[in-house]
Design a protein around this motif. Sequence first.
Motif, short mmCIF file in Angstrom:
data_model
loop_
_atom_site.label_atom_id
_atom_site.label_comp_id
_atom_site.label_asym_id
_atom_site.label_seq_id
_atom_site.Cartn_x
_atom_site.Cartn_y
_atom_site.Cartn_z
N GLU A 20 0.81 -1.22 0.00
CA GLU A 20 0.00 0.00 0.00
C GLU A 20 0.84 1.27 0.00
O GLU A 20 0.30 2.37 -0.17
CB GLU A 20 -0.93 0.00 1.20
N TYR A 21 2.17 1.13 0.14
CA TYR A 21 3.03 2.31 0.24
C TYR A 21 3.45 2.79 -1.15
O TYR A 21 3.97 2.02 -1.97
CB TYR A 21 4.25 2.02 1.10
N LEU A 22 3.24 4.09 -1.41
CA LEU A 22 3.61 4.71 -2.69
C LEU A 22 4.63 5.82 -2.44
O LEU A 22 4.61 6.48 -1.41
CB LEU A 22 2.37 5.32 -3.36
N ARG A 27 1.06 7.29 -8.49
CA ARG A 27 -0.39 7.25 -8.68
C ARG A 27 -0.95 5.84 -8.89
O ARG A 27 -2.15 5.66 -8.75
CB ARG A 27 -0.76 8.12 -9.89
N GLU A 28 -0.12 4.88 -9.23
CA GLU A 28 -0.65 3.55 -9.58
C GLU A 28 -0.68 2.62 -8.37
O GLU A 28 0.34 2.42 -7.70
CB GLU A 28 0.18 2.92 -10.70
N VAL A 29 -1.85 2.07 -8.11
CA VAL A 29 -2.06 1.13 -7.00
C VAL A 29 -2.43 -0.23 -7.57
O VAL A 29 -3.38 -0.34 -8.36
CB VAL A 29 -3.17 1.62 -6.05
N VAL A 340 -8.69 -1.71 -0.73
CA VAL A 340 -7.37 -1.44 -1.31
C VAL A 340 -6.96 -0.04 -0.87
O VAL A 340 -7.71 0.91 -1.06
CB VAL A 340 -7.40 -1.54 -2.85
N LYS A 341 -5.78 0.08 -0.28
CA LYS A 341 -5.37 1.36 0.31
C LYS A 341 -4.15 1.95 -0.41
O LYS A 341 -3.43 1.24 -1.12
CB LYS A 341 -5.04 1.16 1.79
N ALA A 342 -3.94 3.23 -0.20
CA ALA A 342 -2.75 3.91 -0.71
C ALA A 342 -2.22 4.82 0.39
O ALA A 342 -2.96 5.61 0.97
CB ALA A 342 -3.08 4.72 -1.95
N VAL A 343 -0.93 4.67 0.68
CA VAL A 343 -0.26 5.50 1.70
C VAL A 343 1.02 6.04 1.09
O VAL A 343 1.87 5.27 0.63
CB VAL A 343 0.08 4.67 2.96
N TRP A 344 1.17 7.37 1.06
CA TRP A 344 2.37 7.97 0.47
C TRP A 344 3.47 8.12 1.52
O TRP A 344 3.21 8.55 2.65
CB TRP A 344 2.02 9.32 -0.15
N THR A 345 4.67 7.72 1.14
CA THR A 345 5.78 7.71 2.10
C THR A 345 7.07 8.15 1.42
O THR A 345 7.23 8.02 0.20
CB THR A 345 5.97 6.29 2.69
N ASP A 346 8.02 8.65 2.22
CA ASP A 346 9.34 8.96 1.69
C ASP A 346 10.36 7.89 2.08
O ASP A 346 11.57 8.05 1.85
CB ASP A 346 9.82 10.34 2.16
N ASP A 347 9.86 6.80 2.65
CA ASP A 347 10.72 5.67 2.99
C ASP A 347 10.92 4.83 1.73
O ASP A 347 10.01 4.14 1.28
CB ASP A 347 10.07 4.83 4.10
N THR A 352 9.37 0.99 -2.61
CA THR A 352 9.90 0.22 -3.73
C THR A 352 9.69 -1.28 -3.57
O THR A 352 10.03 -2.06 -4.45
CB THR A 352 11.40 0.49 -3.91
N ARG A 353 9.14 -1.70 -2.43
CA ARG A 353 8.88 -3.12 -2.22
C ARG A 353 7.70 -3.56 -3.07
O ARG A 353 6.63 -2.95 -3.03
CB ARG A 353 8.59 -3.39 -0.74
N ILE A 354 7.88 -4.61 -3.86
CA ILE A 354 6.80 -5.10 -4.72
C ILE A 354 6.10 -6.26 -4.01
O ILE A 354 6.74 -7.18 -3.50
CB ILE A 354 7.36 -5.58 -6.07
N SER A 355 4.78 -6.20 -3.98
CA SER A 355 4.02 -7.30 -3.40
C SER A 355 4.35 -8.58 -4.15
O SER A 355 4.28 -8.62 -5.38
CB SER A 355 2.52 -7.01 -3.52
N PRO A 356 4.72 -9.66 -3.45
CA PRO A 356 5.05 -10.92 -4.15
C PRO A 356 3.89 -11.45 -4.98
O PRO A 356 4.08 -12.04 -6.03
CB PRO A 356 5.44 -11.88 -3.02
N GLN A 357 2.66 -11.23 -4.50
CA GLN A 357 1.50 -11.70 -5.26
C GLN A 357 1.35 -10.91 -6.56
O GLN A 357 1.10 -11.49 -7.63
CB GLN A 357 0.22 -11.57 -4.43
N VAL A 358 1.50 -9.58 -6.48
CA VAL A 358 1.40 -8.74 -7.68
C VAL A 358 2.50 -9.10 -8.67
O VAL A 358 2.26 -9.25 -9.88
CB VAL A 358 1.46 -7.25 -7.31
N ALA A 359 3.72 -9.26 -8.17
CA ALA A 359 4.85 -9.59 -9.04
C ALA A 359 4.63 -10.94 -9.72
O ALA A 359 4.88 -11.10 -10.93
CB ALA A 359 6.15 -9.61 -8.23
N HIS A 360 4.17 -11.91 -8.96
CA HIS A 360 3.95 -13.25 -9.50
C HIS A 360 2.94 -13.23 -10.64
O HIS A 360 3.19 -13.78 -11.72
CB HIS A 360 3.48 -14.19 -8.39
#
Length: 449
Positions: A20-22, A27-29, A340-347, A352-360
């Motif tokens: 959920e971190y952007l 803009r893309e979730v 489905v959530k979106a949270v903006w972060t500077d971390d 940059t962590r990709i959800s393993p389910q989305v990547a798969h």
Amino acid sequence: MASLAKSNLPRFDVDIFQNEYLADGAREVNAIVTVTSTGGGTSGGRPLPGGSPQDDQGVESSAVVIMVDCSGSMDYPASKMRGAREATAVAIDAVRDGVAFAVVAGTHEAKDIYPGDGTLAVAGDATRQAAKEALRRLQANGGTAMGTWLAKADRLFLSRRDATIRHAILLTDGKNEHESAADLDKAIEQVTGHFTADCRGVGTDWQVEELRKISSALLGSVDIVAEPSGLAEDFRAMMENAMGKQVADVALRVWTPANAVVRFVKQVAPTVEDLTGRRAEAGPRAGDYPTGSWGDESRDYHVCVEVPAAAVGNEMLAARISLILPQPGGTAEVLSQGLVKAVWTDDLASSTRISPQVAHYTGQAELASSIQEGLEAHRAGDLDRATAKLGAAVRIAHATGNDGTFKLLQKVVDVVDPKEGTVRFRKNVSEADSMTLETRSTKTVRVKK
């Protein structure tokens, strides 16, 4: 996760997998939505207009129509027609007591050979036996116009308006040569949403794209049965699966906030199926995507939403995903729901962590398209592009553990290095192996636990 189903329906659960971190300004979730249906004992589908309520046990609310190609080519070799009769008999034996059913002989026209009066019979010992005796009237003679078969099945289903779960099986051995592509498209459009359909091609003289067009629109499966001897077991499995369906016309409803846009909705397991173009508007900022009939099973969907950019520290609901069952009068019963959530972060590590389910599942969709594009390039004589695409397919199949697809690829290419996707086209690849790879290219494997 939420499950809101009533006790007379299967229990539907929705699980959302996402990062959920952007990053600032992103803009893309993306999210993978896992829908699981368990424990249903009755049917809860929506009757056709003018229909009567389903019975308490959900038995008489199901209907099936088997469409068998009887064109002249089914006699070459004769084992195809013989295999089709045997397979249809096996399917009839698998029809549950009380289910309405019919058998259609398809040529350049369509004839219901059982019960033969424009209606559906109700399955029982006597009607199943009579239907199997009627299979002797399946004779190979005539052309192929699948649109007429679909229209006939539609009229038969309409004769039983109380049938809430409506499923068809279509078998062919050839191309749709006796009606135009436009006529077939029109027939598919007219029956879409009325019933689901599994399509099977026997032999290698039919077109994968043609049957996929039908099965995709009618939310069913497509597969090849290279040898007629394999038809009976395949028909038994299809009919048993159809008999396990407990609720029809379930839709995935996606609600998004103001200024957000749904980029796509795809089923990604057990097969890849793009539902984006099937959206039906469902009120302010909501759209319904059809999922067909459900038994005890689990499916995965990839939902991609574009949201308004926001600054670091902001949080928003990017989408609300609901499983809904339409009801008479235009209302809908919510079976389950997820967020489905979106949270903006500077971390940087978080964003940059990709959800393993989305990547798969992004990889599984790329695998399907790589196979289809590679085989198309090979048919067009572009060996370089074909090798590159099927090499990419080998690499993805190997990396994601899709062993079934990897084995099918090995029948078409020699794998030099699976990790790098280095391949060479095999000499004298059989048409059956090539078509099997193309037909089953959309089958996926789920994320390993």
